[in-house]
Write a protein that holds these residues in place. Structure first.
Motif, mmCIF file in Angstrom:
data_model
loop_
_atom_site.group_PDB
_atom_site.id
_atom_site.type_symbol
_atom_site.label_atom_id
_atom_site.label_comp_id
_atom_site.label_asym_id
_atom_site.label_seq_id
_atom_site.Cartn_x
_atom_site.Cartn_y
_atom_site.Cartn_z
ATOM 1 N N SER A 219 76.517 75.000 39.196
ATOM 2 C CA SER A 219 77.162 74.658 37.926
ATOM 3 C C SER A 219 77.651 73.230 38.002
ATOM 4 O O SER A 219 78.162 72.811 39.029
ATOM 5 N N PRO A 220 77.526 72.487 36.903
ATOM 6 C CA PRO A 220 78.137 71.148 36.925
ATOM 7 C C PRO A 220 79.662 71.230 36.915
ATOM 8 O O PRO A 220 80.334 70.219 37.120
ATOM 9 N N GLY A 221 80.205 72.411 36.678
ATOM 10 C CA GLY A 221 81.638 72.604 36.880
ATOM 11 C C GLY A 221 82.543 72.108 35.778
ATOM 12 O O GLY A 221 83.719 71.874 36.017
ATOM 13 N N TYR A 222 82.024 71.984 34.574
ATOM 14 C CA TYR A 222 82.914 71.568 33.485
ATOM 15 C C TYR A 222 83.905 72.659 33.110
ATOM 16 O O TYR A 222 85.000 72.388 32.652
ATOM 17 N N TYR B 291 82.016 78.614 34.903
ATOM 18 C CA TYR B 291 81.681 79.431 33.728
ATOM 19 C C TYR B 291 80.652 78.707 32.856
ATOM 20 O O TYR B 291 80.450 79.043 31.691
ATOM 21 N N ASP B 292 80.045 77.696 33.448
ATOM 22 C CA ASP B 292 78.930 76.965 32.829
ATOM 23 C C ASP B 292 77.820 76.939 33.882
ATOM 24 O O ASP B 292 77.756 76.051 34.719
ATOM 25 N N THR C 261 74.885 79.345 28.728
ATOM 26 C CA THR C 261 74.543 78.736 30.006
ATOM 27 C C THR C 261 75.208 77.357 30.019
ATOM 28 O O THR C 261 75.873 76.976 29.058
ATOM 29 N N SER C 262 74.989 76.644 31.109
ATOM 30 C CA SER C 262 75.353 75.229 31.101
ATOM 31 C C SER C 262 74.305 74.471 30.293
ATOM 32 O O SER C 262 73.161 74.912 30.184
ATOM 33 N N CYS D 276 81.723 91.194 33.194
ATOM 34 C CA CYS D 276 80.903 90.534 32.182
ATOM 35 C C CYS D 276 81.776 89.680 31.266
ATOM 36 O O CYS D 276 82.582 90.195 30.486
ATOM 37 N N ASP D 277 81.577 88.401 31.385
ATOM 38 C CA ASP D 277 82.351 87.412 30.632
ATOM 39 C C ASP D 277 82.134 87.577 29.116
ATOM 40 O O ASP D 277 80.994 87.727 28.669
#
Ligand code: ISL
Ligand code: CA
Length: 537
Positions: A57-60, A64-65, A105-106, A192-193
């Protein structure tokens, strides 16, 4: 109600990997760090770990991305580390559930990159349009972002989180493949988010509302129920999974449909009504006074509504429970123990969030500069547009930011609380000097040891793990309920106030509590007193 499920007696512990334990000094918690603390969790009595996202994840939005559903974020370690975590945990009898973030998704996921490049197959994985609709976002930002091609894509969260189009059967195939991938690796299920918002009926304009305009087009849709049934039938039921859904804006009736045993959708759900007990108009940034009676009413309502709720008092999105419902000053310890007792004696499956077991408090941030969360960032921008002063924005955001629950876990009293040898990614709370695992391990009467005892007590009590729940009438700010199984009836007393409360005591023997016998009274509950009284029936 069918055969007994393995998770019915379980205690779940949520790990937010970034903040848990850093093994290599880069200031970011990681998988080897978690592995090094498995014995600690075993000793606490944890049966299941819910891991917040560990995927690339790019972590923004701190994972959660997701940019690759089948990998491990190198910041956290390798796939081998993950496999080691699963097998070491298994050896200790601990199961692992992973976070499944499939509403979006991201924007750095391959699928989205292909979509932007014009591949029609992948464009249909997301929502593109030449004209944005009027929907509102969860993070206070816009929901449509312009691409270089001149059109727009839709995102209910940040612009780094484009929503997936669940009307597209290819998305179903991709994600169910991801589920199998991890279940085959030996994980036991998923959290599940925002699962009840994934299926959009349409992207038409919504009726104008104060918050989340457009939500009638995606909240608890029939399409969502259909998807859950298919996930369950095609995948989850083939493994012995535990599936808990994060469900937002649900009423008890809607929640029931999502987790009713006979409907074959989710096993349990997280509701949010108690988190908003002190929000003005449902907006957590604008707080009103917290009223224990209101909290009691809400919890009681959900205890009655659901067969088996997922119970929690804090998580990585909420402020710390001692700040929210307890006391961080003279009754810090008593109130943390009371909240432990409450959470662990309700009907359902209890979730403990990392640090809750030592009574960690909100962050002691100095300025907005200390806050890293993307939601806080976007909300700050929105507040600026509304011309709120810096002073007010600072106050509102510092006390409510999700970062309050994301400060590094306080393992000891050393400079970085034993979390890292490097520079922690988020400020460590100064109160690590006395709120830390090491100190609490040494103190027989610590919050940590209270958690251990309460978990142990719970495991040995059929009344708590299987019993019927019933509320008993009580005075102001006092929550009394019974848990009753065949030969056992327990009266649970929770004084949620900071003063003595006169109560009528039922039952025969006090068998558990957060005050010493010599401090107890036969007429009053002390401030934040918790008691379990057994009764012969
Ligand atoms: O914090 C919130 C409620 O007080 C919400 O704004 C929260 O974002 C919402 O409950 C959804 O949360 C989940 O999905 C988000 C992610 O940022 C959260 O961390 C996650 O728990 C988007 O994936
Ligand atoms: Ca690290």
């Amino acid at each position: 109600t069918g055969t007994k499920k393995w998770w019915k007696n379980a205690v779940v512990y949520q790990i937010y990997p970034r903040s848990f334990c850093d093994s290599n000094g880069d200031g970011i918690g990681d998988l080897p760090g978690i592995i090094s603390k498995l014995n600690y969790l075993k000793n606490l009595g944890v049966d299941v770990i819910w891991l917040s996202p560990v995927y690339p994840s790019p972590g923004y939005d701190n994972g959660y991305d997701i940019s690759d559903y089948k990998g491990i974020n190198p910041e956290f370690g390798t796939m081998e580390d993950m496999e080691r975590l699963i097998s070491r945990a298994k050896r200790l009898g601990i199961k692992i559930i992973m976070d499944l973030v499939i509403n979006h998704t991201s924007d750095e996921h391959e699928w989205f990159k292909n979509a932007l490049a014009g591949d029609p197959k992948y464009r249909n994985y997301y929502f593109f349009s030449d004209t944005p609709n009027n929907w509102g976002s969860f993070f206070g930002n816009k929901t449509w972002t312009k691409t270089e091609n001149g059109d727009y894509y839709m995102h209910l969260f940040s612009e780094k989180q484009p929503d997936l189009n669940w009307q597209n059967p290819d998305v179903y195939d991709e994600i169910t493949d991801v589920m199998r991938f991890w279940l085959d690796k030996g994980i036991a299920g998923f959290r599940c988010d925002v699962i009840n918002i994934i299926y959009k009926n349409s992207i038409k304009n919504g009726r104008r509302r104060l918050i989340l305009t457009g939500r009638e087009h995606y909240l608890n849709t029939e399409g969502c129920h259909e998807l859950l049934k298919r996930f369950n039938k095609d995948v989850w039921s083939k493994y012995k999974t535990f599936i808990v859904g994060e469900t937002i804006f649900v009423t008890p009736n809607e929640a029931k449909l999502l987790c009713d045993e006979d409907r074959g959708e989710l096993d349990a759900i997280f509701f949010f009504e108690h988190m908003d007990v002190d929000s003005r108009g449902g907006i957590k940034w604008f707080k009103k006074q917290y009223k224990p009676n209101k909290l009691i009413k809400i919890i009681d309502k959900w205890q009655n509504a659901l067969e088996f709720p997922a119970n929690y008092l804090e998580n990585h999105d909420q402020i710390r429970s001692v700040n929210h419902f307890g006391n961080t000053k003279e009754y810090w310890e008593k109130s943390a123990k009371l909240l432990c007792g409450l959470n662990l004696s309700l009907k359902g499956i209890p979730f403990i969030y990392e640090g809750e077991e030592i009574g960690m408090t909100n962050g002691d941030f100095i300025g907005l500069r200390d806050i890293k969360d993307i939601e806080s960032y976007n909300v700050n921008q929105a507040m600026k547009r509304l011309l709120l002063t810096h002073k007010l924005r600072r106050k509102l955001i510092l006390r409510t930011s999700r970062d309050n629950a994301r400060t590094p876990i306080q393992w000891d009293s050393s400079e970085n609380a034993g979390f890292t040898t490097g520079t922690p990614w988020l400020r460590v709370n100064e109160n690590k000097s006395f709120i830390n695992v090491e100190a609490e391990q040494e103190d027989e009467y610590s919050i940590l040891n209270f958690y251990k005892q309460m978990i142990e007590f719970r495991k040995n009590s059929k009344a708590i793990t299987e019993g019927v729940y019933r509320r008993v009438a009580a005075p102001n700010d006092v929550y009394i309920f019974t848990r009753e199984a065949k030969e056992e009836r327990l009266y649970i007393y929770c004084n949620l106030s900071s003063s003595n409360r006169h109560v009528e005591f039922y039952g025969d023997r006090i068998i558990f509590g957060n005050y010493h016998a010599y401090d107890r009274d036969n007429f009053y509950l002390k401030p934040y007193e918790f008691r379990i009284v057994a009764s012969n029936i």
